[in-house]
Design a protein around this motif. Sequence first.
Motif, PDB file in Angstrom:
ATOM      1  N   ASP A  81       6.979 -19.736   1.811  1.00 51.77           N
ATOM      2  CA  ASP A  81       8.306 -19.720   2.422  1.00 51.77           C
ATOM      3  C   ASP A  81       9.271 -18.793   1.679  1.00 51.77           C
ATOM      4  N   ILE A  82       8.993 -18.489   0.423  1.00 53.11           N
ATOM      5  CA  ILE A  82       9.757 -17.509  -0.350  1.00 53.11           C
ATOM      6  C   ILE A  82       8.778 -16.581  -1.047  1.00 53.11           C
ATOM      7  N   ASP A  83       9.266 -15.417  -1.449  1.00 49.73           N
ATOM      8  CA  ASP A  83       8.416 -14.447  -2.137  1.00 49.73           C
ATOM      9  C   ASP A  83       8.357 -14.694  -3.636  1.00 49.73           C
ATOM     10  N   ALA A  84       9.482 -15.105  -4.220  1.00 57.05           N
ATOM     11  CA  ALA A  84       9.542 -15.323  -5.666  1.00 57.05           C
ATOM     12  C   ALA A  84      10.643 -16.327  -5.961  1.00 57.05           C
ATOM     13  N   GLY A  85      10.618 -16.870  -7.171  1.00 57.50           N
ATOM     14  CA  GLY A  85      11.635 -17.833  -7.569  1.00 57.50           C
ATOM     15  C   GLY A  85      12.076 -17.598  -8.998  1.00 57.50           C
ATOM     16  N   LEU A  99      17.873  -8.729   0.210  1.00 60.11           N
ATOM     17  CA  LEU A  99      17.541  -9.859  -0.660  1.00 60.11           C
ATOM     18  C   LEU A  99      18.150 -11.134  -0.088  1.00 60.11           C
ATOM     19  N   GLN A 100      17.302 -12.033   0.374  1.00 58.78           N
ATOM     20  CA  GLN A 100      17.751 -13.311   0.924  1.00 58.78           C
ATOM     21  C   GLN A 100      17.583 -14.389  -0.138  1.00 58.78           C
ATOM     22  N   VAL A 101      18.689 -14.939  -0.608  1.00 53.10           N
ATOM     23  CA  VAL A 101      18.683 -15.867  -1.741  1.00 53.10           C
ATOM     24  C   VAL A 101      18.969 -17.283  -1.265  1.00 53.10           C
ATOM     25  N   THR A 102      18.183 -18.238  -1.753  1.00 55.29           N
ATOM     26  CA  THR A 102      18.388 -19.653  -1.461  1.00 55.29           C
ATOM     27  C   THR A 102      18.402 -20.436  -2.762  1.00 55.29           C
ATOM     28  N   GLU A 103      19.422 -21.257  -2.964  1.00 58.60           N
ATOM     29  CA  GLU A 103      19.461 -22.106  -4.160  1.00 58.60           C
ATOM     30  C   GLU A 103      18.543 -23.311  -3.948  1.00 58.60           C
ATOM     31  N   MET A 104      17.669 -23.562  -4.928  1.00 57.34           N
ATOM     32  CA  MET A 104      16.697 -24.642  -4.845  1.00 57.34           C
ATOM     33  C   MET A 104      16.483 -25.249  -6.226  1.00 57.34           C
ATOM     34  N   GLU A 144       0.831  -1.207   0.000  1.00 54.83           N
ATOM     35  CA  GLU A 144       0.000   0.000   0.000  1.00 54.83           C
ATOM     36  C   GLU A 144       0.866   1.258   0.000  1.00 54.83           C
ATOM     37  N   ARG A 145       2.000   1.167   0.662  1.00 55.94           N
ATOM     38  CA  ARG A 145       2.917   2.309   0.731  1.00 55.94           C
ATOM     39  C   ARG A 145       3.904   2.332  -0.438  1.00 55.94           C
ATOM     40  N   HIS A 146       3.843   1.319  -1.318  1.00 53.25           N
ATOM     41  CA  HIS A 146       4.793   1.157  -2.420  1.00 53.25           C
ATOM     42  C   HIS A 146       6.232   1.166  -1.884  1.00 53.25           C
ATOM     43  N   SER A 147       6.405   0.485  -0.763  1.00 50.12           N
ATOM     44  CA  SER A 147       7.707   0.474  -0.090  1.00 50.12           C
ATOM     45  C   SER A 147       8.732  -0.330  -0.893  1.00 50.12           C
ATOM     46  N   LEU A 148       9.945   0.187  -0.985  1.00 55.49           N
ATOM     47  CA  LEU A 148      11.053  -0.492  -1.668  1.00 55.49           C
ATOM     48  C   LEU A 148      12.129  -0.867  -0.660  1.00 55.49           C
ATOM     49  N   THR A 149      11.692  -1.214   0.543  1.00 58.04           N
ATOM     50  CA  THR A 149      12.615  -1.656   1.585  1.00 58.04           C
ATOM     51  C   THR A 149      12.105  -2.955   2.188  1.00 58.04           C
ATOM     52  N   GLY A 150      12.962  -3.596   2.950  1.00 61.51           N
ATOM     53  CA  GLY A 150      12.569  -4.813   3.653  1.00 61.51           C
ATOM     54  C   GLY A 150      13.196  -6.058   3.064  1.00 61.51           C
ATOM     55  N   THR A 151      12.873  -7.173   3.674  1.00 62.81           N
ATOM     56  CA  THR A 151      13.422  -8.466   3.267  1.00 62.81           C
ATOM     57  C   THR A 151      12.595  -9.068   2.134  1.00 62.81           C
ATOM     58  N   PHE A 152      13.282  -9.560   1.123  1.00 63.44           N
ATOM     59  CA  PHE A 152      12.628 -10.240  -0.002  1.00 63.44           C
ATOM     60  C   PHE A 152      13.329 -11.584  -0.164  1.00 63.44           C
ATOM     61  N   ARG A 153      12.560 -12.673  -0.039  1.00 65.15           N
ATOM     62  CA  ARG A 153      13.126 -14.022  -0.080  1.00 65.15           C
ATOM     63  C   ARG A 153      13.010 -14.593  -1.497  1.00 65.15           C
ATOM     64  N   LEU A 154      14.154 -14.919  -2.075  1.00 60.10           N
ATOM     65  CA  LEU A 154      14.208 -15.340  -3.471  1.00 60.10           C
ATOM     66  C   LEU A 154      14.817 -16.729  -3.580  1.00 60.10           C
TER      67      LEU A 154
END
Length: 308
Positions: free
Chosen positions: A140-144, A122-127, A85-95
């Motif tokens: 458990d993740i936001d995007a892949g 940006l928290q990245v996990t290889e899967m 809603e705030r169009h925020s470009l901060t915070g944790t993003f799990r990829l």
Amino acid sequence: MTLQQMQYVTAVCRMQHFAKAAKECGVTQPTLSAMIRKLEDELGVSLFERSSQRVEPTRAGRLVAEQAQAMLKCERRIKEIISEERHSLTGTFRLGILPTIAPYLLPRFMPGLYYSHPGINLQVTEMKTAQITEALVHGDIDAGIAVNIDGLHNLRHRVLFYEQFIAYVSRGSLLFDRSRIVASDLRHEQLWLLDEGHCFRDQLVKFCNLKSAGMSKTNYLLGSIETFMRMVESGQGITFIPELALEQLTGQQKELARPFGLPIPVREVVMLTAKNFLRKSLLDVITSAIIGNIPERMLRMNNTEQRI
């Protein structure tokens, strides 16, 4: 009961160890243990069977952990709604990202992304693909970042780029003098391929019809592309690398790279999200950073290529 206690319960269930769970949660073990004891006193049940070797959830503990996970997911969802809603470009993003993409793509865009948007964590996990799909469904993740294959119809995807498969040929191979490789050339060659479950391997097997090539000496071994490259460089067999890997090769290594003949096999690399995904503003920034650091020729297919 508190959300903090819910976080501690799920961490202990996952780690089966109080000290490891405390470290993951960023608290001391006595603090975590005391909070879980307090929750057990409130509920009137034991959530964990404790021993010196490991910690096992009781039946009640497993049921509570399931609900705790759902509560934490709701909390995260509420925060995501407000953030969007705030169009925020901060915070944790799990990829999540395929291991056959990560080492060649991440260095291209992550440094610039962090420089232009220092508020993004940006928290990245290889899967593997199946793990990415499951993690997206469960939140458990936001995007892949994966390859577009059959079975992804329940997810949204956006095309990032098209990437050719490149043969990596040892100097001792009969194919070393070829300028291009065709599938039929591979039947009698020693091939270093990833184990089953890697779509990079599965797509090549299908395209090159390797399953029906009974005389090919195919090695389905646990390993990585980089490991197989070292085997080829030592003079043994052939392996395959993604197109983005070419820019990381030395001059001598590039002498071993051979493109496929027509049609040239390519994989369609996509950004996957769940259908109820909310954090579109942040995703757009990350997606733009990726596309902006990919060679122009890879952003669309041409008539010499075939998606597999």
